[in-house]
Design a protein around this motif. Structure first.
Motif, PDB file in Angstrom:
ATOM      1  N   VAL A 153      95.687  74.323  49.245  1.00 21.59           N
ATOM      2  CA  VAL A 153      94.724  74.823  50.222  1.00 21.59           C
ATOM      3  C   VAL A 153      95.266  74.790  51.644  1.00 21.59           C
ATOM      4  CG1 VAL A 153      92.392  74.519  51.149  1.00 21.59           C
ATOM      5  CG2 VAL A 153      92.834  74.109  48.727  1.00 21.59           C
ATOM      6  N   GLY A 154      96.003  73.747  51.999  1.00 19.15           N
ATOM      7  CA  GLY A 154      96.503  73.618  53.364  1.00 19.15           C
ATOM      8  C   GLY A 154      96.374  72.207  53.866  1.00 19.15           C
ATOM      9  N   ALA A 155      97.018  71.915  54.985  1.00 18.85           N
ATOM     10  CA  ALA A 155      97.093  70.546  55.489  1.00 18.85           C
ATOM     11  C   ALA A 155      95.843  70.108  56.233  1.00 18.85           C
ATOM     12  CB  ALA A 155      98.312  70.404  56.410  1.00 18.85           C
ATOM     13  N   GLY A 156      94.922  71.033  56.568  1.00 19.57           N
ATOM     14  CA  GLY A 156      93.732  70.629  57.299  1.00 19.57           C
ATOM     15  C   GLY A 156      92.718  69.896  56.453  1.00 19.57           C
ATOM     16  N   LEU A 157      92.729  70.125  55.155  1.00 15.15           N
ATOM     17  CA  LEU A 157      91.740  69.528  54.266  1.00 15.15           C
ATOM     18  C   LEU A 157      91.769  68.007  54.241  1.00 15.15           C
ATOM     19  CD1 LEU A 157      89.540  69.890  52.113  1.00 15.15           C
ATOM     20  CD2 LEU A 157      91.355  70.096  50.411  1.00 15.15           C
ATOM     21  N   PRO A 158      92.941  67.351  54.160  1.00 18.64           N
ATOM     22  CA  PRO A 158      92.935  65.895  54.084  1.00 18.64           C
ATOM     23  C   PRO A 158      92.227  65.225  55.248  1.00 18.64           C
ATOM     24  CG  PRO A 158      95.087  66.728  53.521  1.00 18.64           C
ATOM     25  CD  PRO A 158      94.296  67.895  54.026  1.00 18.64           C
ATOM     26  N   SER A 159      92.282  65.814  56.431  1.00 17.45           N
ATOM     27  CA  SER A 159      91.597  65.208  57.571  1.00 17.45           C
ATOM     28  C   SER A 159      90.097  65.148  57.341  1.00 17.45           C
ATOM     29  CB  SER A 159      91.913  66.000  58.845  1.00 17.45           C
ATOM     30  OG  SER A 159      93.282  65.941  59.145  1.00 17.45           O
ATOM     31  N   ILE A 160      89.540  66.190  56.700  1.00 15.11           N
ATOM     32  CA  ILE A 160      88.116  66.160  56.376  1.00 15.11           C
ATOM     33  C   ILE A 160      87.838  65.060  55.362  1.00 15.11           C
ATOM     34  CG2 ILE A 160      86.195  67.477  55.388  1.00 15.11           C
ATOM     35  CD1 ILE A 160      87.544  70.017  56.309  1.00 15.11           C
ATOM     36  N   VAL A 161      88.650  64.999  54.324  1.00 20.37           N
ATOM     37  CA  VAL A 161      88.444  64.027  53.249  1.00 20.37           C
ATOM     38  C   VAL A 161      88.513  62.604  53.771  1.00 20.37           C
ATOM     39  CG1 VAL A 161      89.494  63.100  51.147  1.00 20.37           C
ATOM     40  CG2 VAL A 161      89.190  65.564  51.404  1.00 20.37           C
ATOM     41  N   TYR A 162      89.501  62.322  54.615  1.00 18.56           N
ATOM     42  CA  TYR A 162      89.697  60.958  55.090  1.00 18.56           C
ATOM     43  C   TYR A 162      88.646  60.527  56.109  1.00 18.56           C
ATOM     44  CZ  TYR A 162      94.240  60.769  52.771  1.00 18.56           C
ATOM     45  OH  TYR A 162      95.231  60.750  51.834  1.00 18.56           O
ATOM     46  N   ALA A 163      87.800  61.454  56.562  1.00 13.72           N
ATOM     47  CA  ALA A 163      86.747  61.086  57.500  1.00 13.72           C
ATOM     48  C   ALA A 163      85.548  60.458  56.808  1.00 13.72           C
ATOM     49  CB  ALA A 163      86.297  62.319  58.283  1.00 13.72           C
ATOM     50  N   PHE A 164      85.349  60.747  55.527  1.00 15.88           N
ATOM     51  CA  PHE A 164      84.137  60.307  54.847  1.00 15.88           C
ATOM     52  C   PHE A 164      84.143  58.861  54.347  1.00 15.88           C
ATOM     53  CE2 PHE A 164      83.890  64.993  54.248  1.00 15.88           C
ATOM     54  CZ  PHE A 164      82.730  65.183  54.966  1.00 15.88           C
ATOM     55  N   PRO A 165      85.284  58.232  54.050  1.00 10.36           N
ATOM     56  CA  PRO A 165      85.224  56.846  53.564  1.00 10.36           C
ATOM     57  C   PRO A 165      84.544  55.873  54.520  1.00 10.36           C
ATOM     58  CG  PRO A 165      87.366  57.761  53.070  1.00 10.36           C
ATOM     59  CD  PRO A 165      86.655  58.781  53.911  1.00 10.36           C
ATOM     60  N   ALA A 166      84.586  56.128  55.833  1.00 10.21           N
ATOM     61  CA  ALA A 166      83.943  55.212  56.764  1.00 10.21           C
ATOM     62  C   ALA A 166      82.443  55.119  56.503  1.00 10.21           C
ATOM     63  CB  ALA A 166      84.205  55.656  58.205  1.00 10.21           C
ATOM     64  N   MET A 167      81.794  56.286  56.371  1.00  7.94           N
ATOM     65  CA  MET A 167      80.361  56.282  56.104  1.00  7.94           C
ATOM     66  C   MET A 167      80.057  55.721  54.718  1.00  7.94           C
ATOM     67  SD  MET A 167      79.017  57.419  58.867  1.00  7.94           S
ATOM     68  CE  MET A 167      77.336  57.762  58.357  1.00  7.94           C
ATOM     69  N   LEU A 168      80.844  56.113  53.724  1.00  8.22           N
ATOM     70  CA  LEU A 168      80.608  55.636  52.356  1.00  8.22           C
ATOM     71  C   LEU A 168      80.825  54.131  52.247  1.00  8.22           C
ATOM     72  CD1 LEU A 168      82.338  58.505  50.305  1.00  8.22           C
ATOM     73  CD2 LEU A 168      79.888  58.086  50.566  1.00  8.22           C
ATOM     74  N   THR A 169      81.866  53.630  52.911  1.00 13.82           N
ATOM     75  CA  THR A 169      82.128  52.187  52.874  1.00 13.82           C
ATOM     76  C   THR A 169      80.966  51.416  53.483  1.00 13.82           C
ATOM     77  OG1 THR A 169      84.513  52.555  53.025  1.00 13.82           O
ATOM     78  CG2 THR A 169      83.712  50.364  53.584  1.00 13.82           C
ATOM     79  N   TYR A 170      80.432  51.913  54.595  1.00 12.28           N
ATOM     80  CA  TYR A 170      79.308  51.225  55.242  1.00 12.28           C
ATOM     81  C   TYR A 170      78.079  51.237  54.338  1.00 12.28           C
ATOM     82  CZ  TYR A 170      76.455  49.582  59.143  1.00 12.28           C
ATOM     83  OH  TYR A 170      75.646  48.838  59.956  1.00 12.28           O
ATOM     84  N   ILE A 171      77.837  52.370  53.665  1.00  9.73           N
ATOM     85  CA  ILE A 171      76.693  52.454  52.743  1.00  9.73           C
ATOM     86  C   ILE A 171      76.880  51.484  51.581  1.00  9.73           C
ATOM     87  CG2 ILE A 171      75.525  53.961  51.089  1.00  9.73           C
ATOM     88  CD1 ILE A 171      76.110  56.286  53.035  1.00  9.73           C
ATOM     89  N   PHE A 172      78.094  51.444  51.005  1.00  6.37           N
ATOM     90  CA  PHE A 172      78.364  50.510  49.907  1.00  6.37           C
ATOM     91  C   PHE A 172      78.189  49.068  50.362  1.00  6.37           C
ATOM     92  CE2 PHE A 172      81.512  53.597  47.617  1.00  6.37           C
ATOM     93  CZ  PHE A 172      80.445  54.386  47.249  1.00  6.37           C
ATOM     94  N   ALA A 173      78.696  48.754  51.563  1.00  8.50           N
ATOM     95  CA  ALA A 173      78.613  47.385  52.066  1.00  8.50           C
ATOM     96  C   ALA A 173      77.160  46.968  52.316  1.00  8.50           C
ATOM     97  CB  ALA A 173      79.426  47.242  53.352  1.00  8.50           C
ATOM     98  N   LEU A 174      76.347  47.908  52.820  1.00  7.19           N
ATOM     99  CA  LEU A 174      74.923  47.607  53.014  1.00  7.19           C
ATOM    100  C   LEU A 174      74.231  47.401  51.670  1.00  7.19           C
ATOM    101  CD1 LEU A 174      73.946  50.167  55.820  1.00  7.19           C
ATOM    102  CD2 LEU A 174      74.103  47.672  56.044  1.00  7.19           C
TER     103      LEU A 174
END
Length: 295
Positions: A94-115
């Protein structure tokens, strides 16, 4: 430096910058004809061996009891092997821009899991900082991404496995952290555990890559392994001193690093909104950093 209140922030920047080189290296490897599972294997193997040498030299030899081996195997699978392959496959298609989108979401998911697991209490300042960082990432990427065509959609859906796996890895490493092992030892064990999974995957899918002495291809493997080592030296130390939620912000720093590489190495040009987004990301990290790090 450990006595400074900026110690977690310095670790965050060092980890995110070093990890930010992984997607460009994967793109170069794909262009050289290296299969992505094979690339990820050499990246983690070389990085793990370098970390192992550093750990032994510093007196932090990785323990090899069954519970430690289980930690290396699980952490290597969900922290590195699975998300790396998902993202690198998408990058090659697809291209190199996609990973930046993917790597942005773990922060929110990690916080939800931790809560959910009651590892964190709801702190509006911290939640707002993470949301601000995510907003900055979307400001950079959404105007440039455009509609997703039918050919790219399966690869993007495949890549979305990565943030869930990364967030689960952030939580697992904290919950299962062996107290009798140094961060450097755990980092070495995790990279080598990931390399084992990737070797098995490469054999199963016929994607094993053997360096053939081609300078154009082999330097990418060596450089990726070196940066994997450099990124995981502060990675586990950051998790130890600041916890999984703070660590999960490395995705924001990775995206900013990729932006810098595109500008100063590949000559890409970005508009004003992109640079405003970088300021938003920095503001988000600053908000989260105002909260004392969880021990």
């Amino acid at each position: 430096m450990r006595q400074s209140r900026f110690y977690p922030l310095l670790l965050l920047i060092a980890t995110g910058v070093a990890l930010g080189f992984a997607p460009p290296f994967a793109k170069l490897a794909a262009g050289a004809g290296i299969p992505m599972i094979g690339f990820a294997f050499w990246q983690n193997l070389l990085g793990g061996l370098l970390l192992l040498l550093l750990a032994i030299a510093s007196g932090a030899r990785p323990p090899l009891q069954p519970r430690h081996l289980r930690y290396y195997a699980i952490s290597g699978l969900i922290t590195l092997a699975l998300p790396n392959v998902m993202v690198f496959l998408a990058v090659s298609q697809v291209g190199a821009g996609l990973p930046s989108i993917v790597y942005a979401f773990p922060a929110m998911l990690t916080y939800i899991f931790a809560l959910t697991l009651r590892m964190e209490k709801l702190a509006w300042l911290r939640a707002g900082g993470i949301a601000l960082g995510l907003a900055g990432i979307l400001m950079i990427l959404l105007p440039r991404s455009g509609p997703v065509d039918d050919a790219a959609l399966p690869w993007m859906l495949l890549a979305l496995i990565a943030p869930v796996s990364l967030a689960a890895g952030n939580i697992y490493r904290t919950r299962a952290w062996p107290q009798d092992a140094a961060p450097l030892a755990l980092a070495a064990g995790t990279l080598l555990g990931a390399a084992l999974w990737l070797l098995l995957g490469g054999v199963a899918f016929g994607a094993v890559h053997l360096p053939m002495g081609s300078l154009d291809a082999d330097w990418v493997l060596a450089a990726a392994g070196l940066f994997a080592c450099l990124s995981f030296i502060p990675y586990f130390e950051l998790q130890r001193v600041a916890g999984p939620v703070y660590l999960s912000q490395i995705g924001y720093v990775m995206a900013a690093t990729s932006l810098g590489i595109g500008t100063f190495v590949f000559g890409e040009r970005y508009g004003l909104i992109t640079w405003l987004a970088v300021l938003v990301i920095v503001a988000g990290i600053a908000l989260v950093n105002r909260r004392p790090a969880a021990q």
